[in-house]
Write a protein that holds these residues in place. Structure first.
Motif, PDB file in Angstrom:
ATOM      1  N   ASN A   1       0.843  -1.186   0.000  1.00  0.00           N
ATOM      2  CA  ASN A   1       0.000   0.000   0.000  1.00  0.00           C
ATOM      3  C   ASN A   1       0.878   1.235   0.000  1.00  0.00           C
ATOM      4  OD1 ASN A   1      -1.688   2.119   2.037  1.00  0.00           O
ATOM      5  ND2 ASN A   1      -2.804   1.248   0.329  1.00  0.00           N
ATOM      6  N   ALA A   2       0.376   2.311  -0.614  1.00  0.00           N
ATOM      7  CA  ALA A   2       1.134   3.563  -0.663  1.00  0.00           C
ATOM      8  C   ALA A   2       0.201   4.702  -1.044  1.00  0.00           C
ATOM      9  CB  ALA A   2       2.279   3.456  -1.665  1.00  0.00           C
ATOM     10  N   TYR A   3       0.724   5.889  -0.986  1.00  0.00           N
ATOM     11  CA  TYR A   3       0.047   7.077  -1.480  1.00  0.00           C
ATOM     12  C   TYR A   3       0.226   7.041  -3.000  1.00  0.00           C
ATOM     13  CZ  TYR A   3      -1.372  12.056  -1.123  1.00  0.00           C
ATOM     14  OH  TYR A   3      -2.031  13.265  -1.202  1.00  0.00           O
ATOM     15  N   TRP A   4      -0.520   6.163  -3.657  1.00  0.00           N
ATOM     16  CA  TRP A   4      -0.249   5.794  -5.049  1.00  0.00           C
ATOM     17  C   TRP A   4      -0.227   6.981  -5.999  1.00  0.00           C
ATOM     18  CZ3 TRP A   4       1.827   1.331  -4.817  1.00  0.00           C
ATOM     19  CH2 TRP A   4       1.309   0.295  -4.037  1.00  0.00           C
ATOM     20  N   ILE A   5      -1.210   7.856  -5.905  1.00  0.00           N
ATOM     21  CA  ILE A   5      -1.306   8.955  -6.857  1.00  0.00           C
ATOM     22  C   ILE A   5      -0.142   9.930  -6.682  1.00  0.00           C
ATOM     23  CG2 ILE A   5      -2.772  10.481  -5.469  1.00  0.00           C
ATOM     24  CD1 ILE A   5      -3.166   9.703  -9.230  1.00  0.00           C
ATOM     25  N   PHE A   6       0.290  10.130  -5.452  1.00  0.00           N
ATOM     26  CA  PHE A   6       1.424  11.007  -5.154  1.00  0.00           C
ATOM     27  C   PHE A   6       2.721  10.387  -5.667  1.00  0.00           C
ATOM     28  CE2 PHE A   6       4.923  12.134  -2.268  1.00  0.00           C
ATOM     29  CZ  PHE A   6       4.915  13.514  -2.372  1.00  0.00           C
ATOM     30  N   ARG A   7       2.916   9.112  -5.374  1.00  0.00           N
ATOM     31  CA  ARG A   7       4.151   8.435  -5.771  1.00  0.00           C
ATOM     32  C   ARG A   7       4.269   8.295  -7.296  1.00  0.00           C
ATOM     33  NH1 ARG A   7       7.153   9.390  -1.484  1.00  0.00           N
ATOM     34  NH2 ARG A   7       6.132   8.684   0.436  1.00  0.00           N
ATOM     35  N   SER A   8       3.150   7.994  -7.947  1.00  0.00           N
ATOM     36  CA  SER A   8       3.197   7.800  -9.395  1.00  0.00           C
ATOM     37  C   SER A   8       3.568   9.086 -10.127  1.00  0.00           C
ATOM     38  CB  SER A   8       1.856   7.283  -9.912  1.00  0.00           C
ATOM     39  OG  SER A   8       0.820   8.233  -9.696  1.00  0.00           O
ATOM     40  N   GLY A   9       3.239  10.226  -9.532  1.00  0.00           N
ATOM     41  CA  GLY A   9       3.560  11.511 -10.144  1.00  0.00           C
ATOM     42  C   GLY A   9       5.020  11.885 -10.047  1.00  0.00           C
ATOM     43  N   ARG A  10       5.808  11.083  -9.330  1.00  0.00           N
ATOM     44  CA  ARG A  10       7.227  11.371  -9.136  1.00  0.00           C
ATOM     45  C   ARG A  10       8.144  10.321  -9.763  1.00  0.00           C
ATOM     46  NH1 ARG A  10       4.225  14.134  -6.278  1.00  0.00           N
ATOM     47  NH2 ARG A  10       4.841  16.054  -5.204  1.00  0.00           N
ATOM     48  N   LEU A  11       7.577   9.509 -10.633  1.00  0.00           N
ATOM     49  CA  LEU A  11       8.364   8.503 -11.325  1.00  0.00           C
ATOM     50  C   LEU A  11       9.094   9.106 -12.524  1.00  0.00           C
ATOM     51  CD1 LEU A  11       5.829   5.528 -11.313  1.00  0.00           C
ATOM     52  CD2 LEU A  11       7.983   5.651 -10.035  1.00  0.00           C
ATOM     53  N   GLU A  12      10.161   8.436 -12.949  1.00  0.00           N
ATOM     54  CA  GLU A  12      10.876   8.859 -14.147  1.00  0.00           C
ATOM     55  C   GLU A  12       9.984   8.680 -15.378  1.00  0.00           C
ATOM     56  OE1 GLU A  12      13.847  10.206 -14.125  1.00  0.00           O
ATOM     57  OE2 GLU A  12      14.134   9.948 -11.953  1.00  0.00           O
ATOM     58  N   LYS A  13      10.273   9.397 -16.453  1.00  0.00           N
ATOM     59  CA  LYS A  13       9.423   9.382 -17.646  1.00  0.00           C
ATOM     60  C   LYS A  13       9.413   8.028 -18.359  1.00  0.00           C
ATOM     61  CE  LYS A  13       9.724  14.338 -18.642  1.00  0.00           C
ATOM     62  NZ  LYS A  13      10.119  15.368 -19.639  1.00  0.00           N
ATOM     63  N   ASN A  14      10.444   7.228 -18.153  1.00  0.00           N
ATOM     64  CA  ASN A  14      10.539   5.955 -18.874  1.00  0.00           C
ATOM     65  C   ASN A  14       9.834   4.799 -18.161  1.00  0.00           C
ATOM     66  OD1 ASN A  14      12.312   5.808 -16.732  1.00  0.00           O
ATOM     67  ND2 ASN A  14      13.908   4.733 -17.877  1.00  0.00           N
ATOM     68  N   THR A  15       9.067   5.104 -17.125  1.00  0.00           N
ATOM     69  CA  THR A  15       8.349   4.054 -16.410  1.00  0.00           C
ATOM     70  C   THR A  15       7.001   4.583 -15.945  1.00  0.00           C
ATOM     71  OG1 THR A  15       8.544   2.384 -14.660  1.00  0.00           O
ATOM     72  CG2 THR A  15       9.315   4.611 -14.135  1.00  0.00           C
ATOM     73  N   ASN A  16       6.225   3.712 -15.304  1.00  0.00           N
ATOM     74  CA  ASN A  16       4.941   4.131 -14.749  1.00  0.00           C
ATOM     75  C   ASN A  16       4.588   3.214 -13.584  1.00  0.00           C
ATOM     76  OD1 ASN A  16       3.567   1.748 -15.821  1.00  0.00           O
ATOM     77  ND2 ASN A  16       3.618   2.781 -17.814  1.00  0.00           N
ATOM     78  N   LEU A  17       3.491   3.526 -12.905  1.00  0.00           N
ATOM     79  CA  LEU A  17       3.106   2.793 -11.700  1.00  0.00           C
ATOM     80  C   LEU A  17       2.858   1.313 -12.004  1.00  0.00           C
ATOM     81  CD1 LEU A  17       2.423   2.993  -8.678  1.00  0.00           C
ATOM     82  CD2 LEU A  17       0.064   3.539  -9.338  1.00  0.00           C
ATOM     83  N   GLU A  18       2.182   1.025 -13.104  1.00  0.00           N
ATOM     84  CA  GLU A  18       1.880  -0.368 -13.438  1.00  0.00           C
ATOM     85  C   GLU A  18       3.163  -1.177 -13.652  1.00  0.00           C
ATOM     86  OE1 GLU A  18      -0.565  -3.061 -16.717  1.00  0.00           O
ATOM     87  OE2 GLU A  18      -0.386  -0.901 -16.995  1.00  0.00           O
TER      88      GLU A  18
END
Length: 224
Positions: free
Chosen positions: A78-95
């Motif tokens: 579990n995580a603050y998914w929407i917050f964390r996904s917005g801080r990923l590098e451009k070459n990846t995503n949450l999925e």
């Protein structure tokens, strides 16, 4: 890391670990409720200030320890998914990040429960509880569920795809626990459930954790 230290708790000292709850502070705020509702298990909580991805250098060692511990049967993510996904590098995503992480866990014989996030509010809970002197204003404890639904829409279908892709992977949305009739609620039966706009307090942890525990108990063969 949090001050260069992994935050780690367990519900039974000097016992073999049965269940690992892994994530950021949003996993941490679920831990008390899960552990108290699963008294027959030793539940450990591993927390870092980051997305709980095996690609993250702070989580990699945690996952390797979990994978190598044959006593751990279930991992709750579990995580603050929407917050964390917005801080990923451009070459990846949450999925992609969570798919790789979950694949590693199930390859080591673990079952995985992927949990959706709790609603985030725009106001501080103190405005709900103390909005009027000596009076309790329940109307200030609610917020439209539209924002929460928008957040969910950005990851929930991907999480369901991951769940369907692998055996022994489960997904739980918390939407029905805290939202109904177009509103999400900071309180339940006049008990405040939040300690800040996006973290549950003890009451909230016990309420949500109890429901998560019910799902965990439905997952068969937790113990070999």
């Amino acid at each position: 890391r949090y001050k260069k230290v992994t935050r780690c708790y367990q519900s039974k000292n000097n016992n073999k670990i049965d269940i690992a709850v892994v994530g950021d502070s949003h996993a941490e705020h679920l831990y008390i409720g899960i552990a108290e509702s699963l008294k027959n298990y030793n539940v450990v909580n591993y927390i870092q200030n980051a997305l709980p991805s095996i690609n993250n250098k702070y989580f990699k060692d945690i996952y390797m320890n979990i994978a190598n511990d044959e006593n751990i049967k279930l991992v709750v993510l579990n995580a603050y998914w929407i917050f964390r996904s917005g801080r990923l590098e451009k070459n990846t995503n949450l999925e992609k990040e969570m798919d790789k992480t979950i694949k590693t866990l199930i390859s080591s014989g673990k079952k995985v429960l992927l949990v959706g996030d709790t609603p985030t509010f725009a106001i501080d809970p103190s405005l709900c509880k103390y909005s009027r002197k000596l009076r309790y204003d329940e109307s200030k404890c609610k917020a439209s569920s539209k924002g929460y639904s928008l957040h969910l829409s950005k990851y929930i279908e991907n999480f369901k795809l991951i769940t369907n892709k692998y055996n022994n992977v489960y997904f739980l949305s918390l939407e029905n626990l805290l939202c109904d009739d177009g509103f999400c609620n900071m309180n339940l039966n006049n008990k405040l459930l939040y300690r800040d706009p996006n973290h549950l307090n003890i009451n909230g942890s016990k309420y949500v954790g109890k429901e998560i525990a019910k799902v965990i108990n439905q997952i068969k063969e937790l113990r070999n």
